[in-house]
Motif scaffolding. Structure first.
Motif, PDB file in Angstrom:
ATOM      1  N   VAL A   1      -1.257  -5.265   9.556  1.00 29.22           N
ATOM      2  CA  VAL A   1      -0.500  -3.899   8.978  1.00 29.22           C
ATOM      3  C   VAL A   1       0.744  -3.707   9.364  1.00 29.22           C
ATOM      4  O   VAL A   1       1.272  -3.921  10.495  1.00 29.22           O
ATOM      5  CB  VAL A   1      -1.414  -2.732   9.434  1.00 29.22           C
ATOM      6  CG1 VAL A   1      -0.415  -1.557   8.964  1.00 29.22           C
ATOM      7  CG2 VAL A   1      -2.559  -2.710   8.697  1.00 29.22           C
TER       8      VAL A   1
ATOM      9  N   VAL B   1      -1.061  -6.345   4.880  1.00 30.34           N
ATOM     10  CA  VAL B   1      -0.698  -5.020   4.185  1.00 30.34           C
ATOM     11  C   VAL B   1       0.251  -4.271   4.713  1.00 30.34           C
ATOM     12  O   VAL B   1       0.650  -3.904   5.883  1.00 30.34           O
ATOM     13  CB  VAL B   1      -2.011  -4.004   4.489  1.00 30.34           C
ATOM     14  CG1 VAL B   1      -1.981  -2.678   3.916  1.00 30.34           C
ATOM     15  CG2 VAL B   1      -3.165  -4.754   4.137  1.00 30.34           C
TER      16      VAL B   1
ATOM     17  N   LEU C   1       0.835  -1.278   0.059  1.00 32.16           N
ATOM     18  CA  LEU C   1       0.089   0.099   0.068  1.00 32.16           C
ATOM     19  C   LEU C   1       0.666   1.333   0.086  1.00 32.16           C
ATOM     20  O   LEU C   1       1.800   1.320   0.964  1.00 32.16           O
ATOM     21  CB  LEU C   1      -0.844  -0.091   1.365  1.00 32.16           C
ATOM     22  CG  LEU C   1      -1.850   1.120   1.394  1.00 32.16           C
ATOM     23  CD1 LEU C   1      -2.918   1.276   0.332  1.00 32.16           C
ATOM     24  CD2 LEU C   1      -2.400   1.051   2.745  1.00 32.16           C
TER      25      LEU C   1
ATOM     26  N   THR D   1      -5.017   2.713   5.570  1.00 34.25           N
ATOM     27  CA  THR D   1      -4.369   1.634   6.446  1.00 34.25           C
ATOM     28  C   THR D   1      -5.327   1.311   7.671  1.00 34.25           C
ATOM     29  O   THR D   1      -5.272   0.209   8.085  1.00 34.25           O
ATOM     30  CB  THR D   1      -3.082   2.203   6.860  1.00 34.25           C
ATOM     31  OG1 THR D   1      -2.229   2.506   5.779  1.00 34.25           O
ATOM     32  CG2 THR D   1      -2.438   1.167   7.860  1.00 34.25           C
TER      33      THR D   1
ATOM     34  N   ASP E   1       2.327  -0.994   4.628  1.00 28.07           N
ATOM     35  CA  ASP E   1       2.186   0.276   4.298  1.00 28.07           C
ATOM     36  C   ASP E   1       3.517   0.914   4.011  1.00 28.07           C
ATOM     37  O   ASP E   1       4.282   0.987   4.925  1.00 28.07           O
ATOM     38  CB  ASP E   1       1.633   1.036   5.549  1.00 28.07           C
ATOM     39  CG  ASP E   1       1.268   2.319   5.361  1.00 28.07           C
ATOM     40  OD1 ASP E   1       2.011   3.010   4.524  1.00 28.07           O
ATOM     41  OD2 ASP E   1       0.543   3.034   6.184  1.00 28.07           O
TER      42      ASP E   1
ATOM     43  N   LYS F   1      -3.227   7.954   2.762  1.00 34.22           N
ATOM     44  CA  LYS F   1      -2.887   6.501   2.965  1.00 34.22           C
ATOM     45  C   LYS F   1      -2.896   6.071   4.407  1.00 34.22           C
ATOM     46  O   LYS F   1      -3.399   4.665   4.714  1.00 34.22           O
ATOM     47  CB  LYS F   1      -1.488   6.151   2.734  1.00 34.22           C
ATOM     48  CG  LYS F   1      -0.732   4.922   2.768  1.00 34.22           C
ATOM     49  CD  LYS F   1       0.644   4.813   2.220  1.00 34.22           C
ATOM     50  CE  LYS F   1       1.469   5.915   2.932  1.00 34.22           C
ATOM     51  NZ  LYS F   1       1.787   5.562   4.367  1.00 34.22           N
ATOM     52  N   SER F   2      -2.665   6.727   5.471  1.00 28.99           N
ATOM     53  CA  SER F   2      -2.923   6.526   6.733  1.00 28.99           C
ATOM     54  C   SER F   2      -4.326   6.027   7.015  1.00 28.99           C
ATOM     55  O   SER F   2      -4.585   5.038   7.862  1.00 28.99           O
ATOM     56  CB  SER F   2      -2.329   7.575   7.560  1.00 28.99           C
ATOM     57  OG  SER F   2      -0.940   7.825   7.607  1.00 28.99           O
TER      58      SER F   2
ATOM     59  N   ASP G   1       3.705  -1.390   9.041  1.00 29.72           N
ATOM     60  CA  ASP G   1       3.903   0.052   8.928  1.00 29.72           C
ATOM     61  C   ASP G   1       5.305   0.376   8.626  1.00 29.72           C
ATOM     62  O   ASP G   1       5.891   0.401   9.568  1.00 29.72           O
ATOM     63  CB  ASP G   1       3.045   0.813   9.860  1.00 29.72           C
ATOM     64  CG  ASP G   1       2.863   2.057   9.486  1.00 29.72           C
ATOM     65  OD1 ASP G   1       3.931   2.757   8.862  1.00 29.72           O
ATOM     66  OD2 ASP G   1       2.040   2.952   9.969  1.00 29.72           O
TER      67      ASP G   1
ATOM     68  N   ARG H   1      -6.886  -2.236   8.620  1.00 33.52           N
ATOM     69  CA  ARG H   1      -6.604  -2.819   9.840  1.00 33.52           C
ATOM     70  C   ARG H   1      -8.058  -3.190  10.667  1.00 33.52           C
ATOM     71  O   ARG H   1      -8.252  -4.259  11.384  1.00 33.52           O
ATOM     72  CB  ARG H   1      -5.780  -1.898  10.958  1.00 33.52           C
ATOM     73  CG  ARG H   1      -5.480  -2.507  12.187  1.00 33.52           C
ATOM     74  CD  ARG H   1      -4.778  -1.490  13.061  1.00 33.52           C
ATOM     75  NE  ARG H   1      -3.115  -1.171  12.439  1.00 33.52           N
ATOM     76  CZ  ARG H   1      -2.838  -0.276  12.202  1.00 33.52           C
ATOM     77  NH1 ARG H   1      -3.714   0.955  12.128  1.00 33.52           N
ATOM     78  NH2 ARG H   1      -1.554  -0.233  11.840  1.00 33.52           N
TER      79      ARG H   1
END
Length: 203
Positions: A28, A109, A6, A18, A111, A14-15, A30, A22
């Motif tokens: 996630v 994911v 991502l 995310t 990030d 984007k946050s 990060d 979640r």
């Protein structure tokens, strides 16, 4: 396991995506969080930063002075590359550990703000790009992060272009609408990921 990369430009949202993923149950990883973790006091990462950039990069408590370091690397592409050479391998190694602990059936994911810049797109089953026009990014950075327009433009210019990100995307989430619109887009993405749809399983 489905591995999702991502990414999105600073201020694209984007946050928020995310966080929504979640909430759906994604594991996630990060990169921003990990990039802080690998330069905590006492780590080899912090020692390497100090060796390259000097003791002036530490605050009074011996922690990394991020504003001071940012002022150096955002003004000097060579310095930024040196910092990335210190941080990125350590972040990737930690990400591998977290992914291995996620379990076989998980949607993981990653990030990764600099996914395009570091050439990682091909390593994920699905690349998701959160997209917004540059002017929208600037407005958000000025309004929500207190940057000047010049600072915002500089941060955006230091990243891959919008076109470069879109070129590697399997899925594009347009974040120019409402929070409800964004939530709906993420719901649809999660439904597809949960069913294994749109997963390319790249080698």
């Amino acid at each position: 396991m489905t591995r999702v990369g991502l990414t999105g430009g600073i201020g694209a949202g984007k946050s928020a995506v995310t966080s929504l993923l979640r909430d759906h149950g994604a594991v996630v990883v990060d990169a921003d969080v990990l990039s802080r973790e690998v330069v905590e006091p006492g780590t080899p990462g912090l020692a390497a930063v100090v060796e390259r950039f000097g003791e002036g990069m530490l605050d009074a408590e011996g922690r990394l002075d991020r504003p001071a370091l940012g002022a150096v690397v955002f003004a000097d592409p060579a310095a930024r590359r040196d910092l990335e050479a210190i941080i990125h391998p350590r972040v990737r190694a930690r990400a591998v550990e977290l992914e291995a602990a996620a379990g076989e059936g998980a949607v993981v994911v990653h990030d990764v703000p600099l996914l395009v810049e570091t050439g990682q797109a091909a390593s994920y089953d699905v690349v998701v790009v959160v997209d917004a026009p540059v002017e929208t990014q600037i407005d958000r950075l000025v309004l929500h992060r207190g940057m000047s327009r010049e600072e915002a433009e500089g941060r955006i210019a230091a990243q891959a272009s919008r076109e470069q990100r879109l070129a590697v995307a399997d899925v594009v989430i347009d974040n120019t609408g409402s929070l409800e619109d964004l939530g709906g887009a993420v719901d649809r993405l999660w439904s597809a990921l949960s069913r294994g749809e749109g997963v390319s399983h790249r080698s």
